[in-house]
Design a protein around this motif. Structure first.
Motif, PDB file in Angstrom:
ATOM      1  N   ARG A 107      82.854 -16.757  44.037  1.00  0.00           N
ATOM      2  CA  ARG A 107      81.767 -16.328  43.164  1.00  0.00           C
ATOM      3  C   ARG A 107      82.180 -15.158  42.289  1.00  0.00           C
ATOM      4  O   ARG A 107      81.575 -14.897  41.259  1.00  0.00           O
ATOM      5  CB  ARG A 107      80.559 -15.903  44.008  1.00  0.00           C
ATOM      6  CG  ARG A 107      79.705 -17.066  44.402  1.00  0.00           C
ATOM      7  CD  ARG A 107      78.552 -16.617  45.289  1.00  0.00           C
ATOM      8  NE  ARG A 107      77.665 -17.741  45.545  1.00  0.00           N
ATOM      9  CZ  ARG A 107      76.562 -17.990  44.860  1.00  0.00           C
ATOM     10  NH1 ARG A 107      76.196 -17.170  43.908  1.00  0.00           N
ATOM     11  NH2 ARG A 107      75.819 -19.037  45.126  1.00  0.00           N
TER      12      ARG A 107
ATOM     13  N   ALA B   1      79.149 -13.265  37.486  1.00  0.00           N
ATOM     14  CA  ALA B   1      79.629 -12.059  38.167  1.00  0.00           C
ATOM     15  C   ALA B   1      80.429 -11.177  37.212  1.00  0.00           C
ATOM     16  O   ALA B   1      80.273  -9.955  37.201  1.00  0.00           O
ATOM     17  CB  ALA B   1      80.486 -12.442  39.376  1.00  0.00           C
TER      18      ALA B   1
ATOM     19  N   LEU C 107      78.105  -9.336  34.844  1.00  0.00           N
ATOM     20  CA  LEU C 107      77.458  -8.211  35.509  1.00  0.00           C
ATOM     21  C   LEU C 107      78.441  -7.070  35.689  1.00  0.00           C
ATOM     22  O   LEU C 107      78.090  -5.893  35.529  1.00  0.00           O
ATOM     23  CB  LEU C 107      76.912  -8.653  36.874  1.00  0.00           C
ATOM     24  CG  LEU C 107      75.671  -9.530  36.798  1.00  0.00           C
ATOM     25  CD1 LEU C 107      75.286 -10.009  38.179  1.00  0.00           C
ATOM     26  CD2 LEU C 107      74.526  -8.762  36.181  1.00  0.00           C
TER      27      LEU C 107
ATOM     28  N   GLN D  83      78.672  -5.126  32.580  1.00  0.00           N
ATOM     29  CA  GLN D  83      77.472  -4.306  32.386  1.00  0.00           C
ATOM     30  C   GLN D  83      77.502  -3.096  33.305  1.00  0.00           C
ATOM     31  O   GLN D  83      77.074  -2.008  32.928  1.00  0.00           O
ATOM     32  CB  GLN D  83      76.217  -5.132  32.676  1.00  0.00           C
ATOM     33  CG  GLN D  83      75.928  -6.178  31.626  1.00  0.00           C
ATOM     34  CD  GLN D  83      74.718  -7.005  31.989  1.00  0.00           C
ATOM     35  OE1 GLN D  83      73.766  -6.495  32.569  1.00  0.00           O
ATOM     36  NE2 GLN D  83      74.749  -8.277  31.662  1.00  0.00           N
ATOM     37  N   GLN D  84      78.012  -3.297  34.531  1.00  0.00           N
ATOM     38  CA  GLN D  84      78.007  -2.206  35.495  1.00  0.00           C
ATOM     39  C   GLN D  84      78.995  -1.110  35.129  1.00  0.00           C
ATOM     40  O   GLN D  84      78.768   0.051  35.395  1.00  0.00           O
ATOM     41  CB  GLN D  84      78.326  -2.742  36.905  1.00  0.00           C
ATOM     42  CG  GLN D  84      77.171  -3.501  37.519  1.00  0.00           C
ATOM     43  CD  GLN D  84      77.574  -4.265  38.754  1.00  0.00           C
ATOM     44  OE1 GLN D  84      78.713  -4.193  39.209  1.00  0.00           O
ATOM     45  NE2 GLN D  84      76.640  -4.991  39.327  1.00  0.00           N
TER      46      GLN D  84
ATOM     47  N   LEU E 100      82.591  -4.495  43.274  1.00  0.00           N
ATOM     48  CA  LEU E 100      81.927  -5.801  43.343  1.00  0.00           C
ATOM     49  C   LEU E 100      82.688  -6.758  44.253  1.00  0.00           C
ATOM     50  O   LEU E 100      82.107  -7.456  45.082  1.00  0.00           O
ATOM     51  CB  LEU E 100      81.815  -6.408  41.935  1.00  0.00           C
ATOM     52  CG  LEU E 100      81.026  -7.705  41.841  1.00  0.00           C
ATOM     53  CD1 LEU E 100      79.588  -7.474  42.244  1.00  0.00           C
ATOM     54  CD2 LEU E 100      81.092  -8.271  40.430  1.00  0.00           C
TER      55      LEU E 100
ATOM     56  N   SER F  24      82.407  -5.978  47.916  1.00  0.00           N
ATOM     57  CA  SER F  24      81.064  -6.276  48.370  1.00  0.00           C
ATOM     58  C   SER F  24      80.887  -7.772  48.565  1.00  0.00           C
ATOM     59  O   SER F  24      80.338  -8.225  49.575  1.00  0.00           O
ATOM     60  CB  SER F  24      80.057  -5.754  47.349  1.00  0.00           C
ATOM     61  OG  SER F  24      78.775  -6.192  47.676  1.00  0.00           O
ATOM     62  N   LEU F  25      81.370  -8.571  47.618  1.00  0.00           N
ATOM     63  CA  LEU F  25      81.265 -10.019  47.741  1.00  0.00           C
ATOM     64  C   LEU F  25      82.094 -10.532  48.908  1.00  0.00           C
ATOM     65  O   LEU F  25      81.801 -11.567  49.495  1.00  0.00           O
ATOM     66  CB  LEU F  25      81.709 -10.713  46.448  1.00  0.00           C
ATOM     67  CG  LEU F  25      80.703 -10.660  45.307  1.00  0.00           C
ATOM     68  CD1 LEU F  25      81.271 -11.337  44.072  1.00  0.00           C
ATOM     69  CD2 LEU F  25      79.419 -11.350  45.709  1.00  0.00           C
TER      70      LEU F  25
ATOM     71  N   GLN G 120      80.548  -0.741  52.671  1.00  0.00           N
ATOM     72  CA  GLN G 120      80.598   0.115  51.497  1.00  0.00           C
ATOM     73  C   GLN G 120      81.602   1.240  51.625  1.00  0.00           C
ATOM     74  O   GLN G 120      82.281   1.595  50.667  1.00  0.00           O
ATOM     75  CB  GLN G 120      79.207   0.694  51.248  1.00  0.00           C
ATOM     76  CG  GLN G 120      79.130   1.558  50.032  1.00  0.00           C
ATOM     77  CD  GLN G 120      78.383   2.850  50.274  1.00  0.00           C
ATOM     78  OE1 GLN G 120      77.788   3.034  51.323  1.00  0.00           O
ATOM     79  NE2 GLN G 120      78.411   3.744  49.327  1.00  0.00           N
TER      80      GLN G 120
ATOM     81  N   ARG H  86      85.067   0.554  50.408  1.00  0.00           N
ATOM     82  CA  ARG H  86      85.270   0.501  48.964  1.00  0.00           C
ATOM     83  C   ARG H  86      85.691   1.867  48.459  1.00  0.00           C
ATOM     84  O   ARG H  86      86.589   1.994  47.624  1.00  0.00           O
ATOM     85  CB  ARG H  86      83.980   0.084  48.252  1.00  0.00           C
ATOM     86  CG  ARG H  86      83.512  -1.286  48.620  1.00  0.00           C
ATOM     87  CD  ARG H  86      82.204  -1.591  47.961  1.00  0.00           C
ATOM     88  NE  ARG H  86      81.303  -2.248  48.878  1.00  0.00           N
ATOM     89  CZ  ARG H  86      79.995  -2.364  48.687  1.00  0.00           C
ATOM     90  NH1 ARG H  86      79.444  -1.852  47.624  1.00  0.00           N
ATOM     91  NH2 ARG H  86      79.266  -2.987  49.562  1.00  0.00           N
TER      92      ARG H  86
END
Lengths: 339, 182
Positions: free
Chosen positions: A51, A57, A60, A63-64, A304, A307-308, A313, A316
């Motif tokens: 994904r 993805a 996004l 954008q992030q 990302l 996380s996927l 967390q 990361r």
């Protein structure tokens, strides 16, 4: 005489080991290491969770990272001059709160509020520049101080409140508007950041101003002796950085859907991380803008992607810390290149 | 506080929380017993920093993991506003967002439909009763007592929603606006 020139010719003709060839390549094109890292990151995370590679993805992701990537433009310019800007987040928040408060509470027309906010950010940049060039303080100390000053002013002016986008005129929320380009969804903010990269990138590589920035960063005294107006270049760098942060404030409002003094708490470190991972040397004089964009995307990809992949967390944060150290170590190694 | 609220939400839904002091350790799928009961799937558990852009980023990450999200719990209302923006951007209009705090801004979010329901707390009451207790003790009076069955004095919580559900007490957003804080 002839023996030294023969020795020099020998040296120039020498066979370089593969490692030295790579060292040379990276020295000439600093954006190659982050590009390589980005490709590896993309492949690894796509394998861990397909994904990740989807258009949704990746859209996004862009954008992030848009706001941090924008801040990284200003931060790159400052770091290229062997300085550092810790007031990045504070200037952005100040501009953001002023824009939003003027438009929502004082009834100032949207476009005017934006211009005043950006002008304020430019002013903040000029203040940083003057303290660095006229008073002669180290950039670290100056921006450490102005970080607190601008944050305080933002809090005092906004009263610590946050302003939701339903109270703001459309032009201010405009940067949050999204539309489709093929399978990707991009926001106006993302396009604005990419445009800024093109404009500032052009100025950095194709104009005398840009060349002078590299010269000042490499060795300010030699630059001055060669006729470069070092102090004026430094002042202009902090001023342009302020302008960029003003745009970042506009983009952040669109992204977050509100203007709040608590927004983007990690902006300072994130922008520096993006610049460092992007191959710009913290010691100034070497690097480039495109690297910072790649650096910002790499950090976003880690967040990302991990996380996927279902990773906690905290890991990361750990991974990004390791990444920064590796990036600076590689930079140190590249600096040792022998002509 | 973050695991207290998170686990509280899950307990209310009737999901087995495993270790109540730890987030994200629940079984990813199973049955919930709250309301009419049914099957649940926990899609994600993301940090948001309790702010709008953190909420948006967290919601976007969740949306990349799954398209079929219908319930979102957030630690506070700013995060819920961010999550709502992300849902809207993704074209999802039927997800319910629930949150905690009940500040006046948050209650307005319930009123305009951004948040489905929020738990309202009363910090002003906590401060007032706290100061009164201190003044009483300073004048030689007795210490306050904890509420029955709890290890603290309960200043109350109310569920604020404009779509009340059977069997769950709640107040409307208009009523909540009269007693909200902040």
């Amino acid at each position: 005489m002839s023996s030294t020139s023969a020795a020099a010719a020998e040296f120039a003709r020498r066979q370089q080991s593969p490692l030295q060839k790579i060292q040379h390549l990276l020295h000439g094109h600093p954006w190659l290491s982050p590009l390589f890292l980005l490709v590896v990151t993309f492949v690894v995370f796509s394998i861990l969770n397909p994904r990740f590679a989807s258009a949704n993805a990746q859209s996004l992701l862009l954008q992030q990272v848009a706001v941090v990537a924008c801040l990284a433009i200003g931060q790159t310019l400052v770091i290229l001059t062997a300085g550092i800007d810790l007031s990045v987040g504070a200037i952005t928040i100040l501009a953001m709160m002023v824009m939003a408060t003027l438009a929502a509470d004082q009834g100032v027309p949207g476009i005017l509020a934006i211009l005043i906010g950006i002008a304020l950010a430019v002013g903040a940049g000029i203040l940083n520049g003057i303290l660095v060039t006229r008073v002669g303080l180290p950039p670290f100390i100056v921006t450490l101080g102005t970080l607190s000053i601008f944050t305080a002013i933002a809090l005092l002016y906004s009263g610590g409140s946050s302003i939701q986008n339903n109270r703001l005129p459309d032009i201010i929320n405009f940067t949050g508007e999204s539309f489709a380009i093929g399978p990707f969804r991009v926001t106006v903010g993302v396009l604005m950041v990419l445009a800024l990269y093109c404009i500032v990138g052009f100025a950095l590589t194709q104009t005398a101003w840009g060349r002078h920035i590299f010269a000042v960063g490499d060795d300010a005294e030699s630059a001055r002796l060669s006729g470069v107006a070092s102090k004026r270049i430094l002042l202009s760098v902090y001023t342009v950085a302020g302008l960029i942060y003003g745009f970042a404030a506009w983009i952040q409002i669109g992204r977050a859907g509100s203007a709040t003094a608590n927004g983007i708490p990690d902006a300072n470190l994130d922008s520096i991380t993006a610049v460092v991972i992007g191959g710009t040397s913290l010691f100034g004089g070497r690097g480039g803008l495109i690297g910072s964009l790649l650096g910002a995307i790499i950090v976003g990809s880690f967040t990302l992607g991990l996380s996927l992949a279902g990773v906690d967390q905290q890991w990361r944060l750990f991974a990004i810390g390791v990444l920064v150290i590796v990036a600076v170590s590689v930079d140190q190694w590249i600096r040792k290149v022998k002509a | 506080m973050d695991y207290d609220r998170d686990q509280g939400f899950l307990e209310g839904m009737g999901i087995d929380v495993a270790d109540p002091k730890k987030n994200a350790d629940e079984a990813p799928t199973g049955k919930y017993t709250g309301g009419k009961g049914g099957d649940y799937t926990i899609v994600c558990n993301e940090p948001s920093n309790g702010a709008e852009d953190g909420g948006r980023t967290a919601m976007e990450t969740c949306l990349t993991k799954s398209d079929g999200i219908n319930v979102v719990y957030t630690i506070n209302e700013p995060a819920a506003v961010g999550a709502s923006a992300a849902l809207k951007a993704a074209g999802i209009t039927d997800a319910i967002i629930v949150s905690v705090d009940g500040g006046c801004a948050g209650v307005n979010s319930v009123k305009d439909g951004t948040i489905g329901a929020t738990a309202q707390q009363y910090p002003l009451k906590m401060a007032t009763l706290g100061m009164e207790a201190i003044a009483k003790i300073a004048r030689g009076g007795e210490k306050p007592t904890t509420s029955d069955g709890l290890d603290f004095f309960n200043t109350g919580v109310a569920l604020v929603t404009d779509k009340p559900a059977e069997g769950v007490e709640s107040i409307t957003s208009d009523e909540a606006l009269k007693i909200c804080w902040g």
